[in-house]
Design a protein around this motif. Structure first.
Motif, PDB file in Angstrom:
ATOM      1  N   HIS A   7      -2.516  16.031  21.289  1.00 33.67           N
ATOM      2  CA  HIS A   7      -1.485  15.062  20.931  1.00 33.67           C
ATOM      3  C   HIS A   7      -0.084  15.522  21.327  1.00 33.67           C
ATOM      4  O   HIS A   7       0.718  14.701  21.748  1.00 33.67           O
ATOM      5  N   SER A  20       2.781   4.337  27.904  1.00 32.51           N
ATOM      6  CA  SER A  20       1.458   4.795  27.479  1.00 32.51           C
ATOM      7  C   SER A  20       0.415   4.601  28.583  1.00 32.51           C
ATOM      8  O   SER A  20      -0.489   5.418  28.739  1.00 32.51           O
ATOM      9  N   SER A  32      -5.950   3.747  24.221  1.00 34.51           N
ATOM     10  CA  SER A  32      -5.761   3.621  22.771  1.00 34.51           C
ATOM     11  C   SER A  32      -5.251   4.925  22.165  1.00 34.51           C
ATOM     12  O   SER A  32      -4.485   4.914  21.210  1.00 34.51           O
ATOM     13  N   THR A  33      -5.642   6.053  22.729  1.00 25.69           N
ATOM     14  CA  THR A  33      -5.167   7.342  22.220  1.00 25.69           C
ATOM     15  C   THR A  33      -3.659   7.453  22.393  1.00 25.69           C
ATOM     16  O   THR A  33      -2.937   7.832  21.469  1.00 25.69           O
ATOM     17  N   ARG A  35      -1.501   5.006  22.772  1.00 23.53           N
ATOM     18  CA  ARG A  35      -0.838   4.030  21.902  1.00 23.53           C
ATOM     19  C   ARG A  35      -0.851   4.485  20.450  1.00 23.53           C
ATOM     20  O   ARG A  35       0.133   4.305  19.730  1.00 23.53           O
ATOM     21  N   ASN A  36      -1.968   5.065  20.005  1.00 21.70           N
ATOM     22  CA  ASN A  36      -2.060   5.541  18.625  1.00 21.70           C
ATOM     23  C   ASN A  36      -1.092   6.685  18.362  1.00 21.70           C
ATOM     24  O   ASN A  36      -0.458   6.735  17.305  1.00 21.70           O
ATOM     25  N   ALA A  39       2.418   5.161  18.151  1.00 24.46           N
ATOM     26  CA  ALA A  39       2.621   4.442  16.887  1.00 24.46           C
ATOM     27  C   ALA A  39       2.764   5.406  15.720  1.00 24.46           C
ATOM     28  O   ALA A  39       3.603   5.203  14.832  1.00 24.46           O
ATOM     29  N   ALA A  40       1.967   6.465  15.720  1.00 24.38           N
ATOM     30  CA  ALA A  40       2.049   7.450  14.635  1.00 24.38           C
ATOM     31  C   ALA A  40       3.400   8.153  14.639  1.00 24.38           C
ATOM     32  O   ALA A  40       3.985   8.394  13.585  1.00 24.38           O
TER      33      ALA A  40
END
Length: 114
Positions: A7, A20, A32-33, A35-36, A39-40
């Motif tokens: 990450h 992204s 999706s990783t 984007r996640n 967002a986090a």
């Protein structure tokens, strides 16, 4: 088979301004990783900013403990992302006008003596 991407690597690339989809293409991870992670990061930054704005007197380490993230991560977010300086308010001796005048008088006497 896709390789596991940390990450912090995704975070670093997103902070440098990459989208992204570009991060996904570069690292070979799923979209999706990226984007996640993005967002986090936004969510955590918002939570930390609100906690600081409340002036509730919590230390950054206590904020980190409540959010279950590292203290160094919170300090980095505060310094780099939010552009704030953290400090601990230190208390000092209160000097009234009378004590200030007394100190000045003693200092002048000492100066005259030496």
């Amino acid at each position: 088979m896709r390789t596991f991407v940390h990450h912090p690597t995704i975070e670093h690339l997103l902070k440098r301004g990459m989208r992204s989809s570009d991060v996904t293409r570069t690292l070979g991870s799923s979209d999706s990783t990226a984007r996640n992670v993005s967002a986090a990061l936004k969510k955590i930054r918002g939570v930390i900013k609100r906690r600081i704005d409340r002036h509730d007197g919590l230390s950054l380490n206590k904020v980190a403990g409540e959010l279950k993230i590292g203290g160094k991560t919170v300090q980095r977010i505060v310094k780099d992302d939010l552009k704030l300086d953290s400090f601990k308010l230190s208390r000092g001796q209160y000097l009234s006008d009378a004590s200030k005048a007394n100190r000045l008088d003693k200092a002048k006497k000492l100066l005259a003596h030496f």
